[in-house]
Scaffold this active site. Structure first.
Site, mmCIF file in Angstrom:
data_model
loop_
_atom_site.group_PDB
_atom_site.id
_atom_site.type_symbol
_atom_site.label_atom_id
_atom_site.label_comp_id
_atom_site.label_asym_id
_atom_site.label_seq_id
_atom_site.Cartn_x
_atom_site.Cartn_y
_atom_site.Cartn_z
ATOM 1 N N SER A 169 -8.069 1.040 3.684
ATOM 2 C CA SER A 169 -8.192 0.452 5.008
ATOM 3 C C SER A 169 -7.581 1.401 6.046
ATOM 4 O O SER A 169 -7.926 2.584 6.067
ATOM 5 C CB SER A 169 -7.557 -0.936 5.021
ATOM 6 O OG SER A 169 -7.937 -1.676 6.149
ATOM 7 N N ARG B 290 -4.032 -13.154 13.101
ATOM 8 C CA ARG B 290 -4.050 -12.978 11.646
ATOM 9 C C ARG B 290 -5.096 -13.859 10.989
ATOM 10 O O ARG B 290 -5.730 -13.455 10.000
ATOM 11 C CB ARG B 290 -2.670 -13.288 11.082
ATOM 12 C CG ARG B 290 -2.528 -13.010 9.595
ATOM 13 C CD ARG B 290 -2.716 -11.549 9.285
ATOM 14 N NE ARG B 290 -2.273 -11.231 7.934
ATOM 15 C CZ ARG B 290 -2.278 -10.020 7.419
ATOM 16 N NH1 ARG B 290 -2.717 -9.001 8.137
ATOM 17 N NH2 ARG B 290 -1.850 -9.797 6.181
ATOM 18 N N ASP C 11 -17.425 -5.955 0.930
ATOM 19 C CA ASP C 11 -16.590 -5.712 2.110
ATOM 20 C C ASP C 11 -17.394 -5.965 3.388
ATOM 21 O O ASP C 11 -18.405 -5.311 3.625
ATOM 22 C CB ASP C 11 -16.093 -4.263 2.089
ATOM 23 C CG ASP C 11 -14.959 -3.993 3.058
ATOM 24 O OD1 ASP C 11 -14.809 -4.750 4.038
ATOM 25 O OD2 ASP C 11 -14.221 -3.013 2.847
ATOM 26 N N HIS D 109 -12.975 -7.150 1.479
ATOM 27 C CA HIS D 109 -12.208 -5.967 1.820
ATOM 28 C C HIS D 109 -10.895 -5.879 1.038
ATOM 29 O O HIS D 109 -10.456 -4.788 0.654
ATOM 30 C CB HIS D 109 -11.919 -5.986 3.332
ATOM 31 C CG HIS D 109 -11.139 -4.818 3.828
ATOM 32 N ND1 HIS D 109 -11.633 -3.537 3.846
ATOM 33 C CD2 HIS D 109 -9.877 -4.738 4.329
ATOM 34 C CE1 HIS D 109 -10.727 -2.712 4.338
ATOM 35 N NE2 HIS D 109 -9.645 -3.414 4.637
ATOM 36 N N ASP D 110 -10.275 -7.019 0.791
ATOM 37 C CA ASP D 110 -8.987 -7.043 0.095
ATOM 38 C C ASP D 110 -9.080 -6.701 -1.391
ATOM 39 O O ASP D 110 -8.056 -6.712 -2.086
ATOM 40 C CB ASP D 110 -8.332 -8.418 0.240
ATOM 41 C CG ASP D 110 -7.412 -8.499 1.450
ATOM 42 O OD1 ASP D 110 -7.226 -7.479 2.132
ATOM 43 O OD2 ASP D 110 -6.888 -9.598 1.711
#
Length: 359
Positions: free
Chosen positions: A145, A213, A307, A340-341
């Site tokens: 990232s 967040r 992602d 993505h994580d």
């Protein structure tokens, strides 16, 4: 495995953006023993709200150490062979110089007077710290990232000192949709009346940071992961009143509340802007010229099948551009529904790909 937490103090530092610091701190974590010239160092660059701590016990007010299953004896980043170093990024609240730091010129917190920095600036500061530590040429750099963007800047800026680069879940320039996500997050913070133009005390714009967040967490996972985990299940109450909450809402609120307890809102603003400025071709005559500077070195581009923030095609595109310009580049992909994580979750795949690349 011993964890060493320390920092490098640098003086009279001028970064590529023109930002100048009379003094600058680069906090870091180190695992394993460094060779005399630092040639066994693997530099790891962390993501947006991560820290320099890759493994070990969680500490209050800090994020979880984020790559423990990858670092240590017999793992991809084998500390019997390599010395693994991770710097806390400039602008982050975990020890390096940031908006929370005191500006020695006037004795006040930098806050929003802190200079806007790019991933290139972060890489230059880290390279200066490595030089001060006696590290002439590292073995490899890796990051995911925002960390991948900084890692790529190490490669483009210091090709003779960075023979191998693992670019994980990151492009070679930021695309407009990701910039748009960041803009909305910053607006959430700056629109909170408790932000006070960055001159807040205590918790500050807690609601704005939590909302930022929450949006970010949506981009870090995939639709399929949310569907599989939550679908339309309720966490509490019913849909007939406003106290009712879906499971996915509860998940987002949890992460919003958690970030407020461990991160600084101004730092969040600066780090999302840092991400926006990522473009290895900027100031170098374009992407092809930037990649040509890394010709002959090795690049692993590791994308994630699901992602949505930095789609796999963006990582593939970077690898194709690198290969076209003489980089020994190849692409691999994490097959996962975790979005993505995945580079922080699917450790078995990340370990396999890094192990193969490094050896």
């Amino acid at each position: 495995m011993k964890e060493e937490l320390s920092s490098v103090e640098l003086e009279n530092v001028t970064l590529p953006s023109g930002a100048r610091f009379d003094s600058l701190t680069q906090a870091y974590a180190k695992y394993g023993e460094m060779s005399s010239d630092g040639g066994n160092v693997i530099l790891v660059c962390h993501a947006l709200t991560g820290s320099q701590r890759l493994t070990g016990e969680k500490r209050a007010g800090e994020p979880d150490p984020w790559w423990g299953p990858i670092v240590g004896d017999g793992r991809a980043l084998d500390t019997r062979e390599y010395c693994v170093i991770c710097f806390n990024n400039l602008g982050s609240p975990y020890g390096s110089t940031s908006p929370l730091s005191i500006n020695p010129a006037d004795g006040r917190r930098w806050a929003m007077r802190f200079p806007i920095l790019s991933p290139r600036d972060a890489a230059f500061a880290q390279r200066a710290a490595l030089d001060a530590m006696g590290v002439k040429e590292i073995y490899a750099v890796a990051g995911g990232s925002l960390g991948g963007m900084i890692a790529l800047e190490h490669a483009a800026s210091f090709p003779d000192k960075t023979p191998r680069c693992a670019l994980i879940a990151a492009p070679d320039r930021l695309y407009p949709q990701a910039i748009a996500f960041n803009a909305v997050q910053r607006q959430s913070i700056m629109g909170d009346p408790e932000w006070k133009n960055g001159d807040y005390e205590g918790a500050g714009p807690a609601n704005g940071l939590a909302a930022a967040r929450m949006l970010a967490m949506i981009t870090y996972r995939s639709e399929q992961s949310f569907t599989n985990r939550y679908m339309r299940e309720m966490a509490r109450g019913t849909t007939s009143d406003w106290s009712g909450e879906f499971q996915v809402e509860s998940y987002l609120h949890h992460h919003g509340e958690a970030i407020v307890k461990r991160f600084d809102a101004n730092c969040y603003l600066y780090l999302t802007r840092m991400m926006d400025l990522h473009d290895i071709g900027a100031g170098r005559g374009g992407l092809d010229a930037a990649w040509k500077s890394y010709a002959g070195r090795r690049l692993l581009g590791l994308g994630v099948s699901s992602d949505m923030l930095f789609p796999n095609w963006q990582v593939e595109e970077a690898v194709r551009a690198a290969a076209k310009n003489g980089v020994r580049a190849y692409y691999e992909e994490i097959e996962s529904e975790n979005g993505h994580d995945s580079f922080l979750i699917d450790f078995d795949q990340v370990d396999d790909y890094l192990r193969s690349f490094l050896r």
